[in-house]
Structure formats: C-alpha cells, structure tokens
Write an enzyme that holds these catalytic residues in place. Structure first.
Site, PDB file in Angstrom:
ATOM      1  N   ARG A  15       0.833  -1.206   0.000  1.00  0.00           N
ATOM      2  CA  ARG A  15       0.000   0.000   0.000  1.00  0.00           C
ATOM      3  C   ARG A  15       0.864   1.250   0.000  1.00  0.00           C
ATOM      4  NH1 ARG A  15      -0.773   4.923   2.305  1.00  0.00           N
ATOM      5  NH2 ARG A  15      -0.182   4.015   4.322  1.00  0.00           N
ATOM      6  N   ASP A  16       1.504   1.555   1.103  1.00  0.00           N
ATOM      7  CA  ASP A  16       2.280   2.787   1.196  1.00  0.00           C
ATOM      8  C   ASP A  16       3.439   2.778   0.215  1.00  0.00           C
ATOM      9  OD1 ASP A  16       2.816   5.297   2.148  1.00  0.00           O
ATOM     10  OD2 ASP A  16       3.817   4.641   3.962  1.00  0.00           O
ATOM     11  N   HIS A 209       9.834   7.255   7.629  1.00  0.00           N
ATOM     12  CA  HIS A 209      10.328   7.416   6.264  1.00  0.00           C
ATOM     13  C   HIS A 209      11.785   7.855   6.339  1.00  0.00           C
ATOM     14  CE1 HIS A 209       6.510   7.284   3.761  1.00  0.00           C
ATOM     15  NE2 HIS A 209       6.081   7.126   5.006  1.00  0.00           N
ATOM     16  N   CYS A 240       4.664   9.674   0.229  1.00  0.00           N
ATOM     17  CA  CYS A 240       3.309  10.191   0.337  1.00  0.00           C
ATOM     18  C   CYS A 240       3.067  11.121  -0.841  1.00  0.00           C
ATOM     19  CB  CYS A 240       3.103  10.953   1.652  1.00  0.00           C
ATOM     20  SG  CYS A 240       1.447  11.672   1.803  1.00  0.00           S
ATOM     21  N   ASN A 249       9.665   4.589   2.618  1.00  0.00           N
ATOM     22  CA  ASN A 249       9.658   4.021   3.961  1.00  0.00           C
ATOM     23  C   ASN A 249      11.007   3.367   4.261  1.00  0.00           C
ATOM     24  OD1 ASN A 249       6.496   3.891   4.687  1.00  0.00           O
ATOM     25  ND2 ASN A 249       6.759   3.378   2.538  1.00  0.00           N
TER      26      ASN A 249
END
Length: 310
Positions: A15-16, A209, A240, A249
């Site tokens: 996801r991220d 991050h 993001c 990340n």
C-alpha cells in the site's frame, strides 16, 4: 544490551510502498508481492487503501486484490481508510483490520484528506465503533507527528492531544508516523514516552520514512523505547503523494537485519525478504532504495558467498 522481546514488522509495501510509484502494477503482481511477503514471515500486511482512485490510481484495484488473497488465520490484511465510505468498502472487501490516519497538522490533513483534523477525528470515532461492530480490529495513525511539510515543527503537545482524543475510541493500537522523514532519535524517544503516558494501555506502533536518512536510527530508538511494532516496506519503496519531497519508507530487509543482529527477533526470514526486494525492483523496472538488496546479508552464505569469491 537491548532485551530480546520480538519486534513485529508490519509490511506496508503493497500500500504505502506502491501508492507513490509512477506506474500501476497489475493486480496479479500485487497479489504475488503479498504472497511473497507472507512466505517471508510477515503476519500483518497493509494490502490496499480504499480511497478515491482518481487521487491514488495505484490503489484502484483494492477490492480485486483482497478477493485474490488467500485466507489464513495467522495473517491480518490491513485496509487503509480515510472516511466512512472507505471503511464500508474495506469491510465488504474482506479486510481483517482497519487503519485510519489523522494528521497532526490541519494543513496536512486538509491537503491529504480534504478536511481538517477535528473532522477526521470525528470520522475516526465513528469508524472505530463500526469496525468493532463488524468484528474488525481498528487502529489509527497520527501522521506528520514529527513535522509537517506545510506548517513546519509540530509541538509534542499537539500530538499528545490528538492521541488522547483518538484513544477515546479504544483502538487496539495507535501509530506515530514520521510521514515526511524529519524526525531524529531523541525526538522519537520523547514522543513515545509522552504519548505512552497520555494513553496508558494502548499499544504504540511507529512508522518512519527515510527522507533525511534517519529512518533506521529512529526505528532503533523506538525499539529501545519499548515500541514493539514497526512499519516497513520491502525495498524501501514508498512515500506520500501529498507530501512534497517525502521519500520511501524504511526498507523491511534493512530493518530486519539491524533489529535481529541487535537482539530483537522479528519473525521475518531475511534471505526471503532480500530476494523479494530483488524481485520487486524487477517488477517496478527501477532499483529500489534498500541497501541489503544491493549488499546482501552478512556473513554471506551459499551461492551468495560463492559469487562474491569470484
């Protein structure tokens, strides 16, 4: 020396990690990514976000991904939601766990979610109740907890206040996220301590991050401060899309290497994580930021050792 308590790693790459990639991976590739993550030992995986596909096209196939995943009693699939509509989609799709985000700054919350922080907190209180009623586990993240790309420094008191309000819904966990990668270890220790004092009994998770190359140092500081769950992304991909200059990340494989050699077992098989990082960069068509994908484990074993001997 640190104690030997296990640190659980929540894999957020599907996801991220993928949401900031310029391209969109096929659904089947995402499903294989998650299967590889499970095979490596991950047991909590952020698999998709249920947001407007026009804003985050990389997550447009969230329902299709969930439908294709194997159902296992020992694996929890996390769906990220920002509002009640997203929650309803995630619940129907079959998520085991609902994650929501509330930014520590109104400006970032408005840019990311289209409402101010107070409105997101109200939505969270509603969603947490609905999740529990549906038999799902609700958890919430305070994003931009270490700094905001628009407002600058975020006072610790602001993060503590928001965490206290979020805790009213009795989540099983609250995460503190350094969304833009500005935090440093001393800040991590202070914030963890202050939030823990404000919400005793609520488990804390941290999400870092690596924008300014402090992500792994911050993760180690969190572990030393007693945090027993950390987010990470295979290969260090991510960011993001609504935070200027935010990079990836912390890499799962790099985090696992650091933690396990420091006395914190994670349950993740490092060799499998490294191989998945290599596979992932092939699927993405570009190198990933993670270092162990390049350097390998130490000491090298098997074919890896032989290759280095040539």
């Amino acid at each position: 020396m640190p104690d030997s308590h296990c640190v659980d790693v929540v894999e957020v790459g599907p996801r991220d990690g993928l949401q900031s990639e310029p391209g969109v991976l096929p659904t089947a590739t995402k499903v294989e990514f998650i299967a590889r993550v499970i095979a490596a030992g991950a047991r909590r995986i952020e698999v998709a976000s249920f947001v407007n596909p026009k804003r985050v096209p990389q997550m447009a196939d969230a329902e299709a991904v969930l439908a294709a995943l194997p159902r296992r009693d020992d694996v929890s699939y996390i769906g990220l939601v920002l509002n009640r509509k997203g929650f309803e989609r995630a619940a129907v799709a079959g998520c085991n766990e609902i994650g929501m985000v509330v930014a520590a700054s109104d400006t970032f919350n408005q840019r990311n979610q289209g409402v101010d922080s107070d409105q997101s907190i109200a939505a969270w209180l509603d969603i947490a109740r609905a999740a529990k009623a549906a038999g799902l586990r609700p958890q919430v993240t305070v994003s931009a907890a270490f700094g905001c790309p628009f407002e600058g420094e975020v006072p610790v008191s602001r993060v503590v206040e928001i965490a206290g309000r979020l805790a009213e819904a009795e989540p099983f966990e609250i995460a503190l996220a350094d969304t833009i990668g500005v935090g440093v270890p001393a800040q991590v220790i202070e914030l963890v301590q202050r939030v823990r004092e404000a919400v005793p009994g609520v488990a804390l998770r941290c999400h870092f991050h690596n924008t300014r190359n402090t992500g792994l140092a911050n993760a180690f500081a969190a572990a030393q401060a007693g945090v027993r769950t950390l987010d990470a992304s295979l290969g260090g991909i991510g960011g993001c899309p609504f935070a200027p200059a935010a990079t990836g990340n912390i890499p799962t494989e790099d985090l696992v290497y650091m933690l396990q050699r420091s006395g914190y077992p994670t349950g993740i098989e490092l060799a499998a994580a490294i191989e998945t990082g290599k596979w992932l960069q092939e699927q993405l068509g570009h190198p990933v930021p993670g270092m162990l994908v390049k350097a390998g484990d130490f000491p090298p074993t098997g074919g890896e050792a032989a290759a280095r001997g040539r």
